[in-house]
Design a protein around this motif. Structure first.
Motif, PDB file in Angstrom:
ATOM      1  N   SER A  39      -1.478 -63.813 -55.290  1.00 15.76           N
ATOM      2  CA  SER A  39      -1.387 -63.034 -54.843  1.00 15.76           C
ATOM      3  C   SER A  39       0.111 -62.998 -54.807  1.00 15.76           C
ATOM      4  O   SER A  39       0.249 -61.385 -55.393  1.00 15.76           O
ATOM      5  CB  SER A  39      -2.574 -63.077 -54.018  1.00 15.76           C
ATOM      6  N   HIS A  43      -3.237 -68.746 -43.603  1.00 15.49           N
ATOM      7  CA  HIS A  43      -3.305 -68.327 -42.189  1.00 15.49           C
ATOM      8  C   HIS A  43      -3.746 -68.304 -41.602  1.00 15.49           C
ATOM      9  O   HIS A  43      -5.490 -68.827 -41.896  1.00 15.49           O
ATOM     10  CB  HIS A  43      -3.912 -66.821 -43.894  1.00 15.49           C
ATOM     11  N   THR A  50      -6.160 -66.435 -40.249  1.00 22.22           N
ATOM     12  CA  THR A  50      -8.334 -66.052 -40.402  1.00 22.22           C
ATOM     13  C   THR A  50      -8.087 -66.198 -41.878  1.00 22.22           C
ATOM     14  O   THR A  50      -9.910 -65.928 -41.817  1.00 22.22           O
ATOM     15  CB  THR A  50      -7.320 -64.358 -39.593  1.00 22.22           C
ATOM     16  N   GLN A  51      -7.727 -65.281 -42.633  1.00 24.14           N
ATOM     17  CA  GLN A  51      -7.983 -65.682 -43.656  1.00 24.14           C
ATOM     18  C   GLN A  51      -8.347 -66.632 -44.375  1.00 24.14           C
ATOM     19  O   GLN A  51      -7.086 -67.808 -44.148  1.00 24.14           O
ATOM     20  CB  GLN A  51      -7.395 -64.678 -44.992  1.00 24.14           C
ATOM     21  N   PRO A  52      -8.869 -66.928 -45.512  1.00 29.93           N
ATOM     22  CA  PRO A  52      -9.247 -68.715 -45.910  1.00 29.93           C
ATOM     23  C   PRO A  52      -7.433 -68.248 -47.354  1.00 29.93           C
ATOM     24  O   PRO A  52      -7.558 -68.348 -48.306  1.00 29.93           O
ATOM     25  CB  PRO A  52     -10.137 -68.558 -46.952  1.00 29.93           C
ATOM     26  N   TRP A  53      -6.512 -67.745 -46.875  1.00 35.63           N
ATOM     27  CA  TRP A  53      -5.321 -67.816 -47.428  1.00 35.63           C
ATOM     28  C   TRP A  53      -4.077 -69.258 -47.631  1.00 35.63           C
ATOM     29  O   TRP A  53      -4.306 -69.516 -45.929  1.00 35.63           O
ATOM     30  CB  TRP A  53      -4.527 -66.563 -47.709  1.00 35.63           C
ATOM     31  N   LEU A  82       1.859 -66.737 -51.766  1.00 32.85           N
ATOM     32  CA  LEU A  82       0.618 -66.358 -51.043  1.00 32.85           C
ATOM     33  C   LEU A  82      -0.528 -66.774 -52.551  1.00 32.85           C
ATOM     34  O   LEU A  82      -0.808 -66.186 -53.197  1.00 32.85           O
ATOM     35  CB  LEU A  82       0.390 -65.186 -51.027  1.00 32.85           C
ATOM     36  N   THR A 119      -4.516 -66.899 -52.546  1.00 34.46           N
ATOM     37  CA  THR A 119      -5.861 -65.752 -52.073  1.00 34.46           C
ATOM     38  C   THR A 119      -6.667 -65.847 -53.215  1.00 34.46           C
ATOM     39  O   THR A 119      -6.988 -66.979 -54.420  1.00 34.46           O
ATOM     40  CB  THR A 119      -5.918 -64.603 -51.686  1.00 34.46           C
TER      41      THR A 119
END
Lengths: 639, 405
Positions: free
Chosen positions: A298, A620, A622-625, A637, A639
């Motif tokens: 991304s 990351h 908190t996010q699935p990144w 990055l 995502t």
């Protein structure tokens, strides 16, 4: 009933009595002597007087002494009838021996005397009997006649038939009579025809077309090849006419080979177990059922001018810090890719780590001999100022202990740049890592020659300690357990788990790798992954074994970084082949269920520069990144 | 070639044709149909000039040949096909390019002025012609969002939100070109990423929500910038960063967050009314009072439309898919119920019509870097700003009658 009449006793008794000169023959006869057990006498003699039992007071000991001392003990027998011990004479012993051997009792008896026939076979002038012959020996037998007439009658009546003549022709029967003619028999199914000879082609011709003739190079190659590797067993040759063709020199050889072919032709088909390769693959869920996981690139964070060695995300997930070989540390805004801050440091940055405690805003950076604690002044102002207060609130202890590193507070210009504390190490530092609570910090100085390789620092008290007394090999990386006071130290081939409170070695994990490059601990604390330079990733279940639970060989080149996600069941590995592989790694609370590991995505994007691809990966919070930093000076990055 | 029985109709009286069925080749495309209509109009009205039309079959824009479209939509070719035609929305024409010193984080324009927030810690006011009028400097960190509050003649109120956790309220007199900081709003414990003003009241009521749920209530010292204000109300409930807020009307606030939810809040009580749950992080939302739909841009490639009134919180009405990167900004057309504009990290600004969800109406590829913000004004102007430090304005010609459709 009356006791039977007394009878004269066997010979030995008579002999004995005569010799003794006194006849003490018992007259009670052949009765069980137990009948006289309770009487003082044992029977009656010939005169009808009682025979009294001899006074016997021999006990076992006397018996034994007698057995030992008496040389005639072996020939002494006990006579029940008179209850007296009798010593056998030599003749008697001899008789016993002979009877035992199955010989006659009488010594003088000759059992091999020549026999004298009662009758001779020769006809003598006097018959043995002179009886005249009976009448019946002259007249025919009536009984016979009757029997014969019965048979004759039966034959006449046809009751008895003459025997059939025996057949002389041999008899055969059909072995396969019961077989189903339509069934496919094994021998038909297994029929293997003999190999056919290849038909001659153009190259065998005496005058082959020129394209079949070998060139000089081809001929050389043909000559150098082994006989089995040759495409043709002969060299095609051109003759002007059939007359010029010489005799075939390989004729015998070729016939022999043909015979070998026929002889060695397999007569039975080999049964191979056909295993469908699909069945061997364990049943794994489909990646698309394991969403979410990073799938596409991304954002690209551009700005560094040299390879980016290390990255770390802030606990809130808003910022990212990266360290590079261009001697800078950069801070990025995650969602836009904006470089918010650039800090020059005095060396290639080997490792960065953002303090995992959200109430503290500190970043540890290591380069050369220095570990630098930075306050990036990003995020909440209150947190930033409270972090500064935490650092300045330190009061030096009264007695100054000698420490392995020197702690220096930054002031003036450096303070404005964000530097807070400088820890000068005696050796080059390769890695820094924070404890989950954010107060302790560990630094690694790989050096095979001393025990000063790992140091644990406490920021609030500015203390440093060396937890290890011995050198167990070149330390590659260390990590704190996320929940319990354990400390993981990865050397080249082993990962050792130490209990920091008990100060002892808890476990030693064999990785089966040649050289560990990186390590990450599952947030639950019971699982661990190790990346190695020999392209492997080992997953350890610490409860299960000290050997890897799974070995993943997905990467083509050396792994450089591995990471677990804090919330999602994901882990990622970055390697020199420029790819990041994301795997689903579900750990179950149930101890009986093993972790489920499914590779879900290969993320590509980094260019390979100087044979280096991805150098570090991190998730990351908190996010699935997943973020990855590469040798192509970018951070990406996915995502 | 097969023929189709078609009947053309339009809402625009100016271009209406006779209500009789026509036989049209099935393979004909938009251009051919447009020619047919133009021919019909010419026959009816001699002074007619050539106009490009777009065609809708059962509410969906025709993009391929007629037969293909009907096959894809599953429409029977036996009956007479009703085809609606509208004047084609002309391509937006690039008008101005305003250079900034740094990335443009936000843009808001009204009928007279354009307000942009930039990563150089300032906000700027531009005239519609692209002339820099004023630089609003006062923040100590990146300006993340800007908003016009109210305009009374020559005096306007404007808001800037920044990474330094404050929101500044400014008063700007356009005649004397004087700027005065009125208030400094504090209360956030993280960067203020988004602000929204109540469109109906247009008073100084602003609402902002941002990151950690535990926010300090301590009142800080008033600085020289002006009187410090503290929040009237805190709407806490999101687990992660709030990326976008807006007022649906004077009673309802809508917020989108990184925790994959869009929440509707009651402005009076501050309680959650509805939660719409998505599967990805939301970057930006926009609401159109004309069609009463929310549009959301998220970290996948899709622009999704939501019905905020629906009880079923997970209903996605439609997704517009054509971008290849994160959608960072969406904005509904202020005067058209079907059109919206979206900006993405793939450097493209796309103009969408919800009746054509597979392909956008136009791709605007002016930017050379990430697009971070878009806006659309009543005065026929679309704006987009991005990481290439440029703010582009595009002019389009909307047909007035179509807007009312």
């Amino acid at each position: 009933p009356l006791p039977p009449l007394p009878r004269p006793h066997p010979a030995k008794g008579i002999h004995k009595c005569r010799k003794m000169g006194q006849d003490i023959r018992n007259t009670v006869g052949n009765v069980p002597m137990e009948w006289y057990q309770d009487y003082p006498h044992i029977g009656y003699n010939l005169d009808g007087k009682k025979i009294f039992k001899p006074i016997r007071n021999k006990d076992e000991l006397d018996e034994f002494l007698d057995k030992m001392e008496n040389p005639d003990y072996w020939r002494t027998v006990h006579d029940k009838m008179t209850a007296s011990d009798i010593r056998l004479t030599d003749e008697q012993v001899d008789l016993v021996h002979r009877l035992q051997k199955g010989q006659f009792g009488d010594v003088n008896f000759n059992e091999y005397e020549p026999s004298v026939d009662f009758f001779t076979n020769e006809v003598m002038i006097h018959p043995v009997t002179n009886r005249p012959q009976d009448k019946r020996s002259f007249i025919p037998s009536l009984i016979e006649k009757e029997k014969v007439s019965k048979l004759v009658h039966a034959i006449k009546m046809g009751w008895i038939k003459p025997r059939k003549p025996k057949e002389t022709t041999p008899q055969y029967y059909d072995l396969w009579a019961k077989e189903d003619p339509n069934a496919i028999l094994g021998r038909h199914k297994m029929h293997v025809p003999a190999p056919k000879m290849r038909l001659p082609g153009h190259e065998e011709s005496y005058n082959p077309p020129p394209e079949y003739l070998l060139t000089e190079e081809e001929r050389l190659v043909w000559e150098q090849q082994d006989a089995e590797d040759r495409k043709l067993p002969f060299l095609p040759q051109k003759h002007s006419c059939l007359r010029a063709v010489p005799a075939f020199s390989r004729f015998i050889h070729e016939r022999f080979e043909r015979c070998l072919d026929l002889y060695l032709c397999p007569r039975q088909r080999k049964m191979r177990v056909n295993v469908n390769p699909e069945d061997l693959i364990p049943k794994l869920p489909k990646p698309k059922d394991l969403q979410p996981f990073p799938t596409t690139m991304s954002l690209v964070y551009r700005g560094h001018t040299s390879l980016v060695r290390c990255i770390s995300a802030s606990p809130t997930g808003q910022w990212l810090v990266s360290g590079s070989d261009d001697f800078t540390v950069r801070f990025w805004e995650v969602n836009t890719g904006r470089c918010m801050k650039t800090l020059e440091v005095g060396g290639a940055v080997k490792s960065v780590a953002w303090n995992p405690n959200p109430a503290v805003c500190l970043v540890a950076v290591c380069f050369e001999h220095t570990v630098l604690l930075l306050n990036p002044s990003l995020g909440d102002r209150l947190v930033v100022s409270s972090t500064d207060q935490l650092i300045t609130a330190y009061e030096p202890p009264e007695e100054d202990k000698e420490q392995a590193v020197t702690w220096a507070l930054s002031e003036g210009l450096e303070h404005n740049k964000g530097h807070r504390l400088t820890l000068t190490h005696p050796k080059a530092v390769k890695q820094v890592v924070w404890h989950g609570k954010g107060d302790y910090l560990s630094s690694v100085m790989p050096d095979n020659s001393s025990n000063l390789q790992v140091l644990i620092h406490q920021v609030s008290k500015r203390r440093t300690q060396n937890p290890f007394r011995k050198n167990k090999g070149l330390v590659q990386c260390v990590s704190f357990h996320p929940l319990r006071p354990y400390f993981f130290v990865a050397t080249q081939r082993y990962v050792r788990v130490y209990n920091l409170i008990k100060q002892e070695l808890t476990k030693k994990l064999m990785t089966n790798c040649k050289w560990i490059s990186s390590m990450a601990i599952h947030p639950g604390g019971d699982n661990l992954i190790c990346g190695s330079y020999d392209c492997r990733l080992a997953w350890f279940d610490l409860d299960l074994s000290t050997k890897p639970y799974k070995m993943l060989r997905h990467h083509k080149k050396a792994l450089r970084g591995v990471a677990y996600h804090r919330n999602y069941p994901l882990f990622a590995s970055g390697a020199d082949d420029g790819s990041v592989i994301v795997c689903h790694g579900m750990v179950y609370n149930d101890l009986l269920q093993n972790p489920l590991i499914v590779p879900v995505k290969v993320l590509k994007g980094h260019q390979i520069t100087h044979d280096l691809g991805v150098l570090d990966v991190t998730f990351h919070p908190t996010q699935p990144w997943v973020f990855s930093s590469g040798a192509d000076t970018t951070i990406r990055l996915f995502t | 070639m097969s023929q189709l029985q078609t009947r053309f109709f339009t809402d625009n009286k100016k271009y209406s044709v006779d209500d009789v069925p026509f036989s049209i080749p099935a393979a004909s495309e938009v251009q051919e149909l447009s020619n047919v209509i133009n021919k019909l109009l010419e026959a009816k009205n001699g002074s007619h000039s050539q106009i490009e039309f777009d065609f809708l079959v059962r509410g969906q824009f025709l993009r391929t040949s007629l037969s293909n479209h009907m096959e894809a939509e599953g429409i029977s070719t036996e009956d007479v096909v009703e085809i609606e035609y509208v004047e084609r929305f002309t391509a937006p024409q690039p008008e101005e390019c305003m250079m900034h010193d740094d990335w443009i984080s936000s843009v808001e324009a009204d009928s007279e002025w354009i307000l942009t927030g930039s990563y150089d810690k300032t906000a700027r006011i531009w005239s519609l012609e692209g002339k820099a009028v004023m630089t609003v400097a006062g923040h100590t960190d990146v300006v993340k969002d800007v908003a016009w509050v109210r305009r009374d003649g020559l005096t306007s109120l404007l808001l800037t939100a920044s990474l330094d956790q404050t929101i500044l309220l400014w008063e700007w007199n356009s005649e004397r070109n004087k700027l005065k900081a009125r208030h400094c709003c504090r209360g956030h414990a993280g960067s203020v990423d988004t602000i929204a003003t109540d469109p109906t009241l247009a008073t100084e009521e602003e609402e902002e929500v941002e990151e950690p749920p535990s926010r300090p209530r301590k009142k800080q010292k008033t600085e020289q910038l002006g009187l410090t204000r503290t929040p009237l109300m805190t709407l806490s409930g999101h687990n992660e960063a709030v990326s976008s807020v807006l007022w649906l009307d004077s009673e309802e606030i809508c917020s989108a967050s990184w925790d994959h939810t869009i929440r509707l809040w009651d402005a009076e009580t501050g309680s959650v009314k509805t939660t719409l749950t998505g599967s990805k992080v939301f970057n930006h939302i926009s609401y159109s009072p004309l069609c009463r739909r929310l549009a959301s841009g998220s970290t996948d490639r899709h622009v999704r439309l939501w019905d905020p009134r629906s009880k079923d919180g997970s209903l996605v009405l439609l997704s517009l898919t054509s971008h290849s990167g994160w959608v960072t900004a969406v904005k509904w057309a202020p005067s058209h119920e079907h059109q919206l504009v979206s900006g993405s990290l793939d450097n493209l600004v796309k103009l969408w019509d919800t009746r054509s969800c597979k392909t956008p109406l136009y791709d605007v590829s002016a930017h050379e870097d990430k697009v971070l913000c878009v806006d659309w004004t009543d005065s026929r102007l679309m704006l987009s700003g991005g990481a290439d430090n440029k703010l582009y304005t595009y002019r389009y010609t909307a047909c007035e009658t179509d807007a009312g459709a």
